[in-house]
Design a protein around this motif. Structure first.
Motif, PDB file in Angstrom:
ATOM      1  N   ASN A  85      21.656 -40.926  14.296  1.00  0.00           N
ATOM      2  CA  ASN A  85      21.876 -41.061  15.735  1.00  0.00           C
ATOM      3  C   ASN A  85      21.940 -39.732  16.496  1.00  0.00           C
ATOM      4  OD1 ASN A  85      22.047 -43.919  15.447  1.00  0.00           O
ATOM      5  ND2 ASN A  85      24.144 -43.644  14.723  1.00  0.00           N
ATOM      6  N   ARG A  86      21.258 -38.731  16.009  1.00  0.00           N
ATOM      7  CA  ARG A  86      21.180 -37.438  16.692  1.00  0.00           C
ATOM      8  C   ARG A  86      19.722 -37.049  16.824  1.00  0.00           C
ATOM      9  NH1 ARG A  86      25.714 -36.041  19.080  1.00  0.00           N
ATOM     10  NH2 ARG A  86      25.543 -33.850  18.665  1.00  0.00           N
ATOM     11  N   THR A  87      19.413 -36.365  17.921  1.00  0.00           N
ATOM     12  CA  THR A  87      18.046 -35.915  18.153  1.00  0.00           C
ATOM     13  C   THR A  87      18.067 -34.543  18.828  1.00  0.00           C
ATOM     14  OG1 THR A  87      15.907 -36.550  19.082  1.00  0.00           O
ATOM     15  CG2 THR A  87      17.844 -37.010  20.443  1.00  0.00           C
ATOM     16  N   MET A  88      16.961 -33.838  18.708  1.00  0.00           N
ATOM     17  CA  MET A  88      16.805 -32.551  19.380  1.00  0.00           C
ATOM     18  C   MET A  88      16.190 -32.787  20.757  1.00  0.00           C
ATOM     19  SD  MET A  88      17.841 -29.948  17.688  1.00  0.00           S
ATOM     20  CE  MET A  88      17.991 -29.149  16.119  1.00  0.00           C
ATOM     21  N   MET A  89      16.797 -32.196  21.770  1.00  0.00           N
ATOM     22  CA  MET A  89      16.331 -32.350  23.156  1.00  0.00           C
ATOM     23  C   MET A  89      15.925 -30.972  23.676  1.00  0.00           C
ATOM     24  SD  MET A  89      16.226 -34.570  25.826  1.00  0.00           S
ATOM     25  CE  MET A  89      17.319 -35.836  25.250  1.00  0.00           C
ATOM     26  N   PRO A  90      14.674 -30.821  24.156  1.00  0.00           N
ATOM     27  CA  PRO A  90      14.276 -29.524  24.721  1.00  0.00           C
ATOM     28  C   PRO A  90      15.064 -29.241  26.001  1.00  0.00           C
ATOM     29  CG  PRO A  90      12.476 -31.120  24.870  1.00  0.00           C
ATOM     30  CD  PRO A  90      13.611 -31.805  24.187  1.00  0.00           C
ATOM     31  N   ILE A  91      15.409 -27.972  26.175  1.00  0.00           N
ATOM     32  CA  ILE A  91      16.199 -27.577  27.349  1.00  0.00           C
ATOM     33  C   ILE A  91      15.938 -26.109  27.644  1.00  0.00           C
ATOM     34  CG2 ILE A  91      18.286 -26.924  26.080  1.00  0.00           C
ATOM     35  CD1 ILE A  91      19.299 -28.908  28.725  1.00  0.00           C
ATOM     36  N   ASP A  92      16.047 -25.746  28.909  1.00  0.00           N
ATOM     37  CA  ASP A  92      16.009 -24.340  29.319  1.00  0.00           C
ATOM     38  C   ASP A  92      17.396 -23.968  29.810  1.00  0.00           C
ATOM     39  OD1 ASP A  92      13.323 -24.319  28.751  1.00  0.00           O
ATOM     40  OD2 ASP A  92      12.659 -24.266  30.830  1.00  0.00           O
ATOM     41  N   LEU A  93      17.770 -22.730  29.593  1.00  0.00           N
ATOM     42  CA  LEU A  93      19.072 -22.242  30.031  1.00  0.00           C
ATOM     43  C   LEU A  93      18.899 -20.925  30.761  1.00  0.00           C
ATOM     44  CD1 LEU A  93      19.394 -23.277  26.799  1.00  0.00           C
ATOM     45  CD2 LEU A  93      21.744 -23.042  27.456  1.00  0.00           C
ATOM     46  N   ILE A  94      19.704 -20.729  31.776  1.00  0.00           N
ATOM     47  CA  ILE A  94      19.800 -19.429  32.437  1.00  0.00           C
ATOM     48  C   ILE A  94      21.061 -18.785  31.882  1.00  0.00           C
ATOM     49  CG2 ILE A  94      19.961 -18.183  34.626  1.00  0.00           C
ATOM     50  CD1 ILE A  94      17.355 -19.847  34.261  1.00  0.00           C
ATOM     51  N   VAL A  95      20.884 -17.690  31.180  1.00  0.00           N
ATOM     52  CA  VAL A  95      21.970 -16.977  30.511  1.00  0.00           C
ATOM     53  C   VAL A  95      22.041 -15.589  31.137  1.00  0.00           C
ATOM     54  CG1 VAL A  95      22.792 -16.092  28.301  1.00  0.00           C
ATOM     55  CG2 VAL A  95      21.621 -18.295  28.385  1.00  0.00           C
ATOM     56  N   GLY A  96      22.878 -15.438  32.164  1.00  0.00           N
ATOM     57  CA  GLY A  96      22.909 -14.171  32.884  1.00  0.00           C
ATOM     58  C   GLY A  96      21.542 -13.894  33.462  1.00  0.00           C
ATOM     59  N   MET A  97      20.934 -12.786  33.058  1.00  0.00           N
ATOM     60  CA  MET A  97      19.602 -12.413  33.549  1.00  0.00           C
ATOM     61  C   MET A  97      18.494 -12.832  32.591  1.00  0.00           C
ATOM     62  SD  MET A  97      20.379  -8.719  35.151  1.00  0.00           S
ATOM     63  CE  MET A  97      20.798  -8.652  36.866  1.00  0.00           C
ATOM     64  N   PHE A  98      18.830 -13.678  31.617  1.00  0.00           N
ATOM     65  CA  PHE A  98      17.867 -14.113  30.606  1.00  0.00           C
ATOM     66  C   PHE A  98      17.562 -15.594  30.757  1.00  0.00           C
ATOM     67  CE2 PHE A  98      19.755 -10.308  29.006  1.00  0.00           C
ATOM     68  CZ  PHE A  98      18.724  -9.649  28.367  1.00  0.00           C
ATOM     69  N   VAL A  99      16.359 -15.980  30.299  1.00  0.00           N
ATOM     70  CA  VAL A  99      15.950 -17.380  30.273  1.00  0.00           C
ATOM     71  C   VAL A  99      15.759 -17.758  28.809  1.00  0.00           C
ATOM     72  CG1 VAL A  99      14.176 -19.047  30.930  1.00  0.00           C
ATOM     73  CG2 VAL A  99      14.807 -17.198  32.512  1.00  0.00           C
ATOM     74  N   ALA A 151      33.745 -24.831  23.778  1.00  0.00           N
ATOM     75  CA  ALA A 151      33.769 -23.431  24.195  1.00  0.00           C
ATOM     76  C   ALA A 151      32.419 -22.778  23.878  1.00  0.00           C
ATOM     77  CB  ALA A 151      34.903 -22.694  23.502  1.00  0.00           C
ATOM     78  N   TRP A 152      31.780 -23.213  22.779  1.00  0.00           N
ATOM     79  CA  TRP A 152      30.486 -22.674  22.361  1.00  0.00           C
ATOM     80  C   TRP A 152      29.579 -23.806  21.915  1.00  0.00           C
ATOM     81  CZ3 TRP A 152      29.228 -17.872  23.489  1.00  0.00           C
ATOM     82  CH2 TRP A 152      30.263 -16.981  23.770  1.00  0.00           C
ATOM     83  N   MET A 153      28.351 -23.816  22.396  1.00  0.00           N
ATOM     84  CA  MET A 153      27.354 -24.840  22.071  1.00  0.00           C
ATOM     85  C   MET A 153      26.187 -24.169  21.357  1.00  0.00           C
ATOM     86  SD  MET A 153      25.080 -27.022  24.807  1.00  0.00           S
ATOM     87  CE  MET A 153      26.292 -28.278  25.157  1.00  0.00           C
ATOM     88  N   SER A 154      25.658 -24.847  20.348  1.00  0.00           N
ATOM     89  CA  SER A 154      24.490 -24.340  19.621  1.00  0.00           C
ATOM     90  C   SER A 154      23.205 -24.702  20.345  1.00  0.00           C
ATOM     91  CB  SER A 154      24.447 -24.928  18.208  1.00  0.00           C
ATOM     92  OG  SER A 154      25.563 -24.532  17.466  1.00  0.00           O
ATOM     93  N   VAL A 155      22.284 -23.755  20.380  1.00  0.00           N
ATOM     94  CA  VAL A 155      20.930 -23.959  20.897  1.00  0.00           C
ATOM     95  C   VAL A 155      19.997 -23.535  19.770  1.00  0.00           C
ATOM     96  CG1 VAL A 155      19.241 -23.323  22.655  1.00  0.00           C
ATOM     97  CG2 VAL A 155      21.675 -23.481  23.256  1.00  0.00           C
ATOM     98  N   TYR A 156      19.005 -24.383  19.479  1.00  0.00           N
ATOM     99  CA  TYR A 156      18.139 -24.176  18.319  1.00  0.00           C
ATOM    100  C   TYR A 156      16.716 -23.837  18.741  1.00  0.00           C
ATOM    101  CZ  TYR A 156      22.109 -26.652  16.389  1.00  0.00           C
ATOM    102  OH  TYR A 156      23.383 -27.025  16.066  1.00  0.00           O
ATOM    103  N   LEU A 173      21.363 -19.921  18.478  1.00  0.00           N
ATOM    104  CA  LEU A 173      22.288 -19.046  19.185  1.00  0.00           C
ATOM    105  C   LEU A 173      23.417 -19.896  19.730  1.00  0.00           C
ATOM    106  CD1 LEU A 173      21.463 -17.989  22.756  1.00  0.00           C
ATOM    107  CD2 LEU A 173      19.848 -19.444  21.585  1.00  0.00           C
ATOM    108  N   LEU A 174      24.526 -19.263  20.009  1.00  0.00           N
ATOM    109  CA  LEU A 174      25.661 -19.924  20.641  1.00  0.00           C
ATOM    110  C   LEU A 174      25.682 -19.532  22.107  1.00  0.00           C
ATOM    111  CD1 LEU A 174      28.529 -19.356  18.033  1.00  0.00           C
ATOM    112  CD2 LEU A 174      27.118 -21.388  18.341  1.00  0.00           C
ATOM    113  N   VAL A 175      25.961 -20.499  22.980  1.00  0.00           N
ATOM    114  CA  VAL A 175      26.122 -20.229  24.405  1.00  0.00           C
ATOM    115  C   VAL A 175      27.455 -20.812  24.858  1.00  0.00           C
ATOM    116  CG1 VAL A 175      23.645 -20.165  24.882  1.00  0.00           C
ATOM    117  CG2 VAL A 175      24.896 -22.305  25.183  1.00  0.00           C
ATOM    118  N   SER A 176      28.030 -20.206  25.879  1.00  0.00           N
ATOM    119  CA  SER A 176      29.265 -20.692  26.480  1.00  0.00           C
ATOM    120  C   SER A 176      28.887 -21.592  27.652  1.00  0.00           C
ATOM    121  CB  SER A 176      30.104 -19.502  26.951  1.00  0.00           C
ATOM    122  OG  SER A 176      31.247 -19.945  27.613  1.00  0.00           O
ATOM    123  N   PRO A 177      28.952 -22.940  27.480  1.00  0.00           N
ATOM    124  CA  PRO A 177      28.460 -23.851  28.524  1.00  0.00           C
ATOM    125  C   PRO A 177      28.992 -23.615  29.935  1.00  0.00           C
ATOM    126  CG  PRO A 177      28.891 -25.071  26.525  1.00  0.00           C
ATOM    127  CD  PRO A 177      29.421 -23.664  26.306  1.00  0.00           C
TER     128      PRO A 177
END
Length: 171
Positions: free
Chosen positions: A98-112, A135-140, A160-164
Motif C-alpha cells: 500500500n505504498r507508492t512513489m509519487m513524483p514531486i518537485d521541491l523548492i529548497v532555498g535557492m535550489f530546485v 521533522a524530516w521527510m525522505s525524497v528519493y 535526501l532528507l528535507v524539512s517539510p
C-alpha cells in the motif's frame, strides 16, 4: 587538525539552507547511519564538519568560503544528503504494501529538487503532505539544481532528507 576518536567516522555530506550550500566531511559516531541521522534523537545542536566548503548564495557575486573545521547550526538545515560519492541503504522496504512513489518537485532555498516521495496508495499527495508531521521527510531519486547557477552541474542522489515546514512542494 582534528583527530577522529576510535568510535568516530567522517562522511562527506551536503547541507542546504535558505541561502547557502555546505559541503564537508561530517563527524559522527561510527554506528550512525548518516543518511537518516537528522531523524534520530542524538543529533547535536551543531554539526561538526571537516574540510568544509560553503557557497553563500544571497548576493551577487556568489561567495565561497573554506574551513578546515566548521560547526554548522543544525536548525538552519533545510535539506541534507550524503555527497554523491557516498551511499547508505535506502530507508524503506520496496515490498511494503500500500505504498507508492509519487513524483514531486521541491523548492529548497535557492535550489530546485525533482524527486519522488513515498506515499500511501489510499490517499493523494495533498492529504499525505497535510497528515505528515515529520521533522524530516525522505525524497528519493533526486536531481538537485540551482537556477541561479547554470554552471553548477545537476546533483543526483538516491535519497535526501528535507524539512517539510521549510520547503515548498509542487506537482
Amino acid at each position: 587538525m582534528y583527530t577522529l576518536a576510535p568510535d568516530e567516522k567522517k562522511s562527506l555530506v551536503m547541507i542546504y539552507t535558505l541561502n547557502s550550500l555546505v559541503r564537508g566531511e561530517i563527524v559522527t559516531k561510527s554506528n550512525v547511519r548518516v543518511s537518516i541521522w537528522l531523524r534520530t534523537q542524538g543529533v547535536p545542536q551543531y554539526m561538526h564538519l571537516l574540510n568544509a566548503d560553503i557557497l553563500l548564495l544571497g548576493g551577487s557575486p556568489i561567495k565561497s568560503l573554506s574551513y578546515s573545521e566548521f560547526y554548522f547550526s543544525t536548525p538552519q538545515a533545510i535539506a541534507f544528503h550524503l555527497a554523491p560519492s557516498e551511499s547508505d541503504p535506502l530507508d524503506y522496504e520496496e515490498s511494503e504494501a500500500n505504498r507508492t512513489m509519487m513524483p514531486i518537485d521541491l523548492i529548497v532555498g535557492m535550489f530546485v529538487v525533482h524527486g519522488k516521495i513515498r506515499v500511501s496508495t489510499h490517499t493523494d499527495i495533498d492529504a499525505s503532505l497535510e497528515m505528515a508531521r515529520l521533522a524530516w521527510m525522505s525524497v528519493y531519486d533526486a536531481s538537485i539544481s540551482n537556477p541561479y547557477l547554470p554552471q553548477m552541474p545537476v546533483i543526483q542522489v538516491p535519497m535526501l532528507l528535507v524539512s517539510p515546514p521549510h520547503v515548498s512542494f509542487a506537482k
